[in-house]
Structures are given as C-alpha cells and as structure tokens.
Design an enzyme around this catalytic site. Structure first.
Site, PDB file in Angstrom:
ATOM      1  N   ASP A   1      19.895  -0.308  32.195  1.00 40.56           N
ATOM      2  CA  ASP A   1      20.419   0.555  33.267  1.00 40.56           C
ATOM      3  C   ASP A   1      20.762  -0.273  34.505  1.00 40.56           C
ATOM      4  O   ASP A   1      21.816  -0.115  35.123  1.00 40.56           O
ATOM      5  CB  ASP A   1      19.447   1.702  33.600  1.00 40.56           C
ATOM      6  CG  ASP A   1      18.009   1.244  33.800  1.00 40.56           C
ATOM      7  OD1 ASP A   1      17.681   0.067  33.512  1.00 40.56           O
ATOM      8  OD2 ASP A   1      17.191   2.069  34.261  1.00 40.56           O
TER       9      ASP A   1
ATOM     10  N   LYS B   1      15.645  -2.770  27.063  1.00 41.62           N
ATOM     11  CA  LYS B   1      14.982  -1.633  27.713  1.00 41.62           C
ATOM     12  C   LYS B   1      13.496  -1.770  27.368  1.00 41.62           C
ATOM     13  O   LYS B   1      12.885  -0.882  26.762  1.00 41.62           O
ATOM     14  CB  LYS B   1      15.612  -0.322  27.216  1.00 41.62           C
ATOM     15  CG  LYS B   1      15.171   0.905  27.976  1.00 41.62           C
ATOM     16  CD  LYS B   1      15.770   1.033  29.373  1.00 41.62           C
ATOM     17  CE  LYS B   1      15.158   2.233  30.098  1.00 41.62           C
ATOM     18  NZ  LYS B   1      15.543   2.317  31.515  1.00 41.62           N
TER      19      LYS B   1
ATOM     20  N   TYR C   1      22.519   1.077  15.073  1.00 44.14           N
ATOM     21  CA  TYR C   1      23.697   1.393  14.274  1.00 44.14           C
ATOM     22  C   TYR C   1      23.368   1.411  12.776  1.00 44.14           C
ATOM     23  O   TYR C   1      24.070   2.058  11.999  1.00 44.14           O
ATOM     24  CB  TYR C   1      24.790   0.345  14.498  1.00 44.14           C
ATOM     25  CG  TYR C   1      25.732   0.629  15.650  1.00 44.14           C
ATOM     26  CD1 TYR C   1      25.248   0.950  16.910  1.00 44.14           C
ATOM     27  CD2 TYR C   1      27.109   0.563  15.470  1.00 44.14           C
ATOM     28  CE1 TYR C   1      26.111   1.188  17.956  1.00 44.14           C
ATOM     29  CE2 TYR C   1      27.981   0.803  16.513  1.00 44.14           C
ATOM     30  CZ  TYR C   1      27.480   1.117  17.758  1.00 44.14           C
ATOM     31  OH  TYR C   1      28.347   1.351  18.786  1.00 44.14           O
TER      32      TYR C   1
ATOM     33  N   ASP D   1      32.456  -2.358  27.038  1.00 46.04           N
ATOM     34  CA  ASP D   1      33.512  -1.471  27.562  1.00 46.04           C
ATOM     35  C   ASP D   1      33.476  -1.485  29.088  1.00 46.04           C
ATOM     36  O   ASP D   1      34.510  -1.527  29.751  1.00 46.04           O
ATOM     37  CB  ASP D   1      33.305  -0.023  27.075  1.00 46.04           C
ATOM     38  CG  ASP D   1      34.100   0.278  25.814  1.00 46.04           C
ATOM     39  OD1 ASP D   1      34.273  -0.641  24.986  1.00 46.04           O
ATOM     40  OD2 ASP D   1      34.551   1.429  25.663  1.00 46.04           O
TER      41      ASP D   1
ATOM     42  N   ASP E   1      27.783  -2.530  22.878  1.00 44.48           N
ATOM     43  CA  ASP E   1      28.953  -1.661  22.737  1.00 44.48           C
ATOM     44  C   ASP E   1      29.298  -1.065  24.098  1.00 44.48           C
ATOM     45  O   ASP E   1      30.437  -1.092  24.549  1.00 44.48           O
ATOM     46  CB  ASP E   1      28.627  -0.550  21.725  1.00 44.48           C
ATOM     47  CG  ASP E   1      29.785   0.426  21.557  1.00 44.48           C
ATOM     48  OD1 ASP E   1      30.936  -0.034  21.487  1.00 44.48           O
ATOM     49  OD2 ASP E   1      29.530   1.645  21.524  1.00 44.48           O
TER      50      ASP E   1
HETATM   51  C1  IPM Z   1      33.552  -1.210  19.117  1.00 42.16           C
HETATM   52  C2  IPM Z   1      33.786   0.220  18.711  1.00 42.16           C
HETATM   53  C3  IPM Z   1      33.008   0.491  17.432  1.00 42.16           C
HETATM   54  C4  IPM Z   1      31.531   0.278  17.721  1.00 42.16           C
HETATM   55  C5  IPM Z   1      33.261   1.874  16.795  1.00 42.16           C
HETATM   56  C6  IPM Z   1      34.731   2.136  16.571  1.00 42.16           C
HETATM   57  C7  IPM Z   1      32.492   2.060  15.538  1.00 42.16           C
HETATM   58  O1  IPM Z   1      33.422   1.075  19.734  1.00 42.16           O
HETATM   59  O2  IPM Z   1      33.894  -2.112  18.326  1.00 42.16           O
HETATM   60  O3  IPM Z   1      33.076  -1.429  20.228  1.00 42.16           O
HETATM   61  O4  IPM Z   1      30.867   1.188  18.212  1.00 42.16           O
HETATM   62  O5  IPM Z   1      31.055  -0.818  17.463  1.00 42.16           O
HETATM   63 MG    MG Z   2      32.947   0.100  21.553  1.00 42.90          MG
END
Ligand code: IPM
Ligand code: MG
Length: 357
Positions: free
Chosen positions: A224, A191, A140, A252, A248
């Site tokens: 993975d 990885k 990032y 999710d 990240d």
């Molecule tokens: C998160 C979001 C952020 C990230 C974005 C909005 C920049 O997806 O906080 O997980 O990728 O960190």
């Molecule tokens: Mg995110």
C-alpha cells in the site's frame, strides 16, 4: 550467427494489429540475420478455432523457439466463458508451461512524452524503474481455489497465496542481478504485516541479499505504501521486486507515470524460454480500428533482440529509431496531447521502419 526461431502469437483484439507492425521490425532484422518466424494461436482466437485458449501445439512450438512474441489476449465476447477456457487462461498457461517466472517490466519516461503523463512533469521526468514481477506462482496459481456452495446456500470463493523458498530465491536473484546492471538498489514489496506468505517472502529476499548481494542496497516496503510512494516520488525507485499480483497492479500504476501504457514492453523469462509482450491488454474498445499504439510491441522486439537473440546492436537501433520518431512529433492517439495530430497503428509502424538503417 545461427538462425533464430521466433514464435509469434498475435492473440486477440489489438494484438493482431500491433503484432503486424512488430513483424515489420523482425523482417528488417531478417535482412542481416536469418530469422524464421512461425505464427501460432492463443487466447480467445485460439478458443474459437480449437476449443482451448492454449493449444498444445502452441506450447510445443513455444518451448522449441528461441523466443515468443505475444500481442494480447482477452475480449468482451469471451467474458461469459467458464474460467478454465477464458483467453486469460491461455496467457497464464503459457507462462506456467514455459517456466516463465521472471517478468521484467521497465517504466521509463521518454523526455519527448514527459507532458503526456497525468502527473506533473517534475515528478515523472527522468524516472527509470524496473518492476521485477514473479510470474508463475503466488495467488494466480495457488491451490486450493474455486467457488463452493455452503450448506446454508451461500457461496464462498477462495484463492490461495503460496510461495516456496526456492520460488522466492530465484526471483530475488533476478532482481539483484538486474540491479547490478542499473543503480544497485532493490525495493522488495510485500504485505508482511498481514500475510504470512509475504513475511516468508521478506525473510528469503533478505537472506539472498545477505548471502551474495551486499553491493546492492535492499529496502522493504508494504504494497500500500509502495503504491503511494510511486505516485509521490517515483525517483526513489530503481528495481522493485514483488509477487505476481502486487506486480500486476504496481506495473500498471508505474506505466501511467510514463504517460501511456501503450509505450511499455515486457520480458517474461525462465531458465530456458522467453516471451516478450507489451504490458497493455487487448483493448477491445479500439480493436480493429487501426488506432492502437504499436510501440510497446516494437519495444518488446528490441528487448527480445537484447535478452534472447544476442542482437544488442539491433536492439539499440530500434530504440533509437523510436526516439527519433517521437522527436519528429509522430504520436498515436494515446500519447498525443490535446490538440496534437495523431497517426494510426500502421503509420506508426512505418515511421519506425523509415528510421531504421
Ligand atoms: C498482465 C495482465 C494479465 C495478468 C492478465 C491478462 C491475465 O494483466 O500481463 O499484466 O494479470 O497477468
Ligand atoms: Mg496486468
């Protein structure tokens, strides 16, 4: 107890609505503890007003506050802007400026919502995972990055994945410390079979473990495989520690085990500052409609009470109130089962408030 200073950054999209509900919880706590609340700008909203997604004033006040509460950033109307002023830059910027390298993203299944997951109930019920995501380095932030035009007219885009020893050490320490208060297992995700940088990650995590954390069980997994294992048998995980981008993605993924990303809070911690936010985004599709689930933001406030404000009792009270609200069958649309009646953002905030002492 001395007064607590909170900087609230609603941001964009549903950020405005959910933070409004979370503020009701801060006001409730303010009845027993002196809490000063200030509001600031971040994201697209900040860009529209000031020309930058992260005004200097937001950084200064964020550093001075005991904690920052953030809603969400981003929206379709800002997608064509240059990368340097996109709403997301505001979020990355504040993480960097405040030195927030440790992102805690818990994924727990509420028994009341075990049916809300798209996975089978027996796979997800009872899971309790803590994703510890490195937040201020990795791909990032790595340099060089950009898009260049080659002599043959083609374009070439590039980002750089970097980690230094100390960056890996400090996040590993956070993960092992978190595990000590939980089930004493850490799975480090990398990885290392392909990326040198994450081979270093694996080596450093192993060293930190050997040096100070022999009471914790450490395992390593390729990213993975980790994605597959999270869906196949999430119970095997306690703490997962991983890089910025893998964290990240995996957080999710882990959120969907719990039924809804609308239920998950997070803490971003540094050595001095702290920021709390729901893990979901600004949901432009439902923004302004009063449909968003405010519970992840309210849970973020509970996490703030516990980690930054020395108010563990209030944290428990908020979490218990949410549990009772779910027991009573209150659901926003994202956690309602087919045929179940759902309520809106404000009604959900009020339902939690009504359960607080
Ligand atoms: C998160 C979001 C952020 C990230 C974005 C909005 C920049 O997806 O906080 O997980 O990728 O960190
Ligand atoms: Mg995110």
């Amino acid at each position: 107890m001395s007064a607590k200073n909170i900087l609230v950054l609603p941001g964009d999209g549903i950020g405005q609505e959910i933070v409004r509900e979370a503020r009701k919880i801060l006001d409730w706590a303010g009845k027993t503890v002196e809490i000063n609340i200030e509001e600031g700008l971040i994201g697209g909203t900040a860009y529209d007003e000031t020309g930058t997604p992260l005004p200097e004033d937001t950084v200064v006040r964020g550093k001075a506050a005991d904690a920052v509460l953030l809603g969400a950033v981003g929206g379709t109307q800002w997608e064509s802007l240059d990368y340097s002023v996109r709403p997301e830059r505001g979020l990355l910027g504040i993480r960097k400026e405040l030195g927030l390298y440790c992102n805690l993203r818990p994924a727990q299944v509420y028994p009341q919502l075990a049916d809300a997951s798209t996975l089978k109930k027996e796979v997800v019920s009872g899971i309790d995972i803590m994703v510890v995501r490195e937040l201020s380095s990795g791909i990032y932030f790595g340099e060089p990055k950009g898009v260049e035009t080659l002599p043959n007219g083609q374009k070439r885009g590039f980002n750089t994945l970097t980690y230094t020893t100390s960056e890996i050490e400090r996040i590993a320490v956070r993960a092992f410390e978190a595990a000590r208060k939980r089930n004493k297992r850490v799975c480090s995700v990398d990885k290392a079979n392909v990326l040198e940088c994450t081979e270093l990650w694996r080596d450093v995590v192993t060293e930190v473990h050997a040096k100070s954390y022999s009471d914790i069980e450490l395992s390593h997994m390729y990213v993975d495989n980790a994605a597959m294992q999270l869906i196949r048998d999430p119970h095997q995980f306690d703490v997962i520690v991983t890089t910025n981008m893998f964290g990240d993605i995996l957080s999710d993924l882990a959120s969907m085990l719990t039924g809804s990303i609308g239920m998950l809070q997070s803490a971003s911690l540094g050595d001095k500052c702290a920021l709390y936010e729901p893990i979901h985004g600004s949901a432009p599709d439902i923004a302004g409609k009063g449909l968003a689930n405010p519970l992840a933001t309210i849970l973020s406030v509970a996490m703030m009470f516990r980690h930054s404000l020395d108010m563990p009792e209030q944290a428990n009270q908020v979490e218990e109130a949410i549990s009772r609200v779910l027991d009573k069958g209150f659901r926003t649309a994202d956690i309602a089962m087919a045929g179940e009646k759902s309520i809106g953002t404000v009604a959900m905030g009020d339902a939690v408030l009504a359960e607080l002492p």
